[in-house]
Design a protein around this motif. Structure first.
Motif, PDB file in Angstrom:
ATOM      1  N   ILE A  24       0.848  -1.189   0.000  1.00  0.00           N
ATOM      2  CA  ILE A  24       0.000   0.000   0.000  1.00  0.00           C
ATOM      3  C   ILE A  24       0.885   1.241   0.000  1.00  0.00           C
ATOM      4  CG2 ILE A  24      -0.216  -0.058   2.525  1.00  0.00           C
ATOM      5  CD1 ILE A  24      -3.069   1.126   2.180  1.00  0.00           C
ATOM      6  N   ALA A  25       0.488   2.240  -0.755  1.00  0.00           N
ATOM      7  CA  ALA A  25       1.207   3.514  -0.765  1.00  0.00           C
ATOM      8  C   ALA A  25       1.085   4.143   0.619  1.00  0.00           C
ATOM      9  CB  ALA A  25       0.630   4.433  -1.830  1.00  0.00           C
ATOM     10  N   SER A  26       2.185   4.714   1.105  1.00  0.00           N
ATOM     11  CA  SER A  26       2.161   5.282   2.458  1.00  0.00           C
ATOM     12  C   SER A  26       1.126   6.400   2.570  1.00  0.00           C
ATOM     13  CB  SER A  26       3.552   5.759   2.875  1.00  0.00           C
ATOM     14  OG  SER A  26       4.053   6.700   1.951  1.00  0.00           O
ATOM     15  N   GLY A  27       0.930   7.178   1.518  1.00  0.00           N
ATOM     16  CA  GLY A  27      -0.100   8.228   1.542  1.00  0.00           C
ATOM     17  C   GLY A  27      -1.500   7.646   1.674  1.00  0.00           C
ATOM     18  N   GLU A  28      -1.725   6.530   0.987  1.00  0.00           N
ATOM     19  CA  GLU A  28      -3.013   5.841   1.099  1.00  0.00           C
ATOM     20  C   GLU A  28      -3.199   5.276   2.503  1.00  0.00           C
ATOM     21  OE1 GLU A  28      -6.717   4.688   0.040  1.00  0.00           O
ATOM     22  OE2 GLU A  28      -5.385   5.917  -1.176  1.00  0.00           O
ATOM     23  N   LEU A  29      -2.119   4.781   3.093  1.00  0.00           N
ATOM     24  CA  LEU A  29      -2.175   4.259   4.463  1.00  0.00           C
ATOM     25  C   LEU A  29      -2.541   5.374   5.441  1.00  0.00           C
ATOM     26  CD1 LEU A  29      -1.768   1.803   6.322  1.00  0.00           C
ATOM     27  CD2 LEU A  29       0.655   2.423   6.454  1.00  0.00           C
ATOM     28  N   VAL A  30      -1.979   6.570   5.228  1.00  0.00           N
ATOM     29  CA  VAL A  30      -2.310   7.719   6.082  1.00  0.00           C
ATOM     30  C   VAL A  30      -3.803   8.008   6.011  1.00  0.00           C
ATOM     31  CG1 VAL A  30      -2.034  10.225   6.320  1.00  0.00           C
ATOM     32  CG2 VAL A  30      -0.006   8.772   6.037  1.00  0.00           C
ATOM     33  N   LYS A  31      -4.369   8.034   4.794  1.00  0.00           N
ATOM     34  CA  LYS A  31      -5.807   8.290   4.630  1.00  0.00           C
ATOM     35  C   LYS A  31      -6.637   7.195   5.302  1.00  0.00           C
ATOM     36  CE  LYS A  31      -5.234  10.554   0.170  1.00  0.00           C
ATOM     37  NZ  LYS A  31      -5.381  10.375  -1.281  1.00  0.00           N
ATOM     38  N   ASN A  62      10.394   3.598  -0.988  1.00  0.00           N
ATOM     39  CA  ASN A  62       9.975   4.560  -2.018  1.00  0.00           C
ATOM     40  C   ASN A  62       8.491   4.907  -1.916  1.00  0.00           C
ATOM     41  OD1 ASN A  62      12.597   4.574  -3.183  1.00  0.00           O
ATOM     42  ND2 ASN A  62      12.102   2.689  -4.273  1.00  0.00           N
ATOM     43  N   GLY A  63       8.008   5.073  -0.687  1.00  0.00           N
ATOM     44  CA  GLY A  63       6.617   5.475  -0.479  1.00  0.00           C
ATOM     45  C   GLY A  63       5.605   4.353  -0.543  1.00  0.00           C
ATOM     46  N   THR A  64       6.090   3.117  -0.624  1.00  0.00           N
ATOM     47  CA  THR A  64       5.191   1.965  -0.622  1.00  0.00           C
ATOM     48  C   THR A  64       5.521   1.085   0.580  1.00  0.00           C
ATOM     49  OG1 THR A  64       5.022   1.984  -3.030  1.00  0.00           O
ATOM     50  CG2 THR A  64       4.392  -0.052  -1.921  1.00  0.00           C
ATOM     51  N   VAL A  65       4.515   0.770   1.354  1.00  0.00           N
ATOM     52  CA  VAL A  65       4.694  -0.082   2.528  1.00  0.00           C
ATOM     53  C   VAL A  65       4.577  -1.541   2.091  1.00  0.00           C
ATOM     54  CG1 VAL A  65       3.855  -0.657   4.840  1.00  0.00           C
ATOM     55  CG2 VAL A  65       3.770   1.722   4.027  1.00  0.00           C
ATOM     56  N   LEU A  66       5.635  -2.293   2.351  1.00  0.00           N
ATOM     57  CA  LEU A  66       5.725  -3.699   1.975  1.00  0.00           C
ATOM     58  C   LEU A  66       5.882  -4.569   3.212  1.00  0.00           C
ATOM     59  CD1 LEU A  66       8.351  -3.192  -0.877  1.00  0.00           C
ATOM     60  CD2 LEU A  66       5.889  -3.483  -1.169  1.00  0.00           C
TER      61      LEU A  66
END
Length: 127
Positions: free
Chosen positions: A23-30, A60-64
């Protein structure tokens, strides 16, 4: 060693990541804003904690996922055995079964697990 112990919110957050990753870290924040009512900084602070424990990585902004939920639970069990029963599964089972009798089904499942382990071990010895 506290690596495999999580607080209640850390566990809920980890479960959310395991469910959604990658998941993109920005999406995780939302997502955390909606689910936990967290601010951006709270999400990143919690993510850093779990990354420091090597459960996840923010690449790179993606949580793995670095450690699956099943691997984490196995590590938790190993840590529990080590800390409380000198690493001995038989000592744990003896203590557990003194207070709560195992059902016939549970005994059968344990026997099956042992048999499968022995078969795997024997197969590895043949190689």
């Amino acid at each position: 060693m506290q690596q495999y112990k999580l607080g209640e919110m850390e566990q809920k957050f980890a479960d959310l990541i395991w469910e959604k990753a990658p998941i993109a870290s920005g999406e995780l924040v939302k997502l955390c804003g909606g689910v936990f009512n967290w601010k951006r900084t709270t999400t990143y602070t919690m993510l850093k904690r779990l990354c420091d424990r090597e459960l996840f990585v923010n690449e790179n902004g993606t949580v793995l996922v670095r450690m699956t939920k099943e691997e984490f639970q196995a590590a938790q069990g190993e840590q529990f055995l080590e800390e409380n029963f000198d690493g001995s599964l038989p000592v744990f089972l003896a203590a557990f079964s003194r207070r709560r009798k195992l059902s016939g089904r549970e005994v059968a499942e344990l026997k099956k697990m042992i048999e499968e382990y022995e078969e795997e071990k024997d197969g590895a010895d043949d190689i």
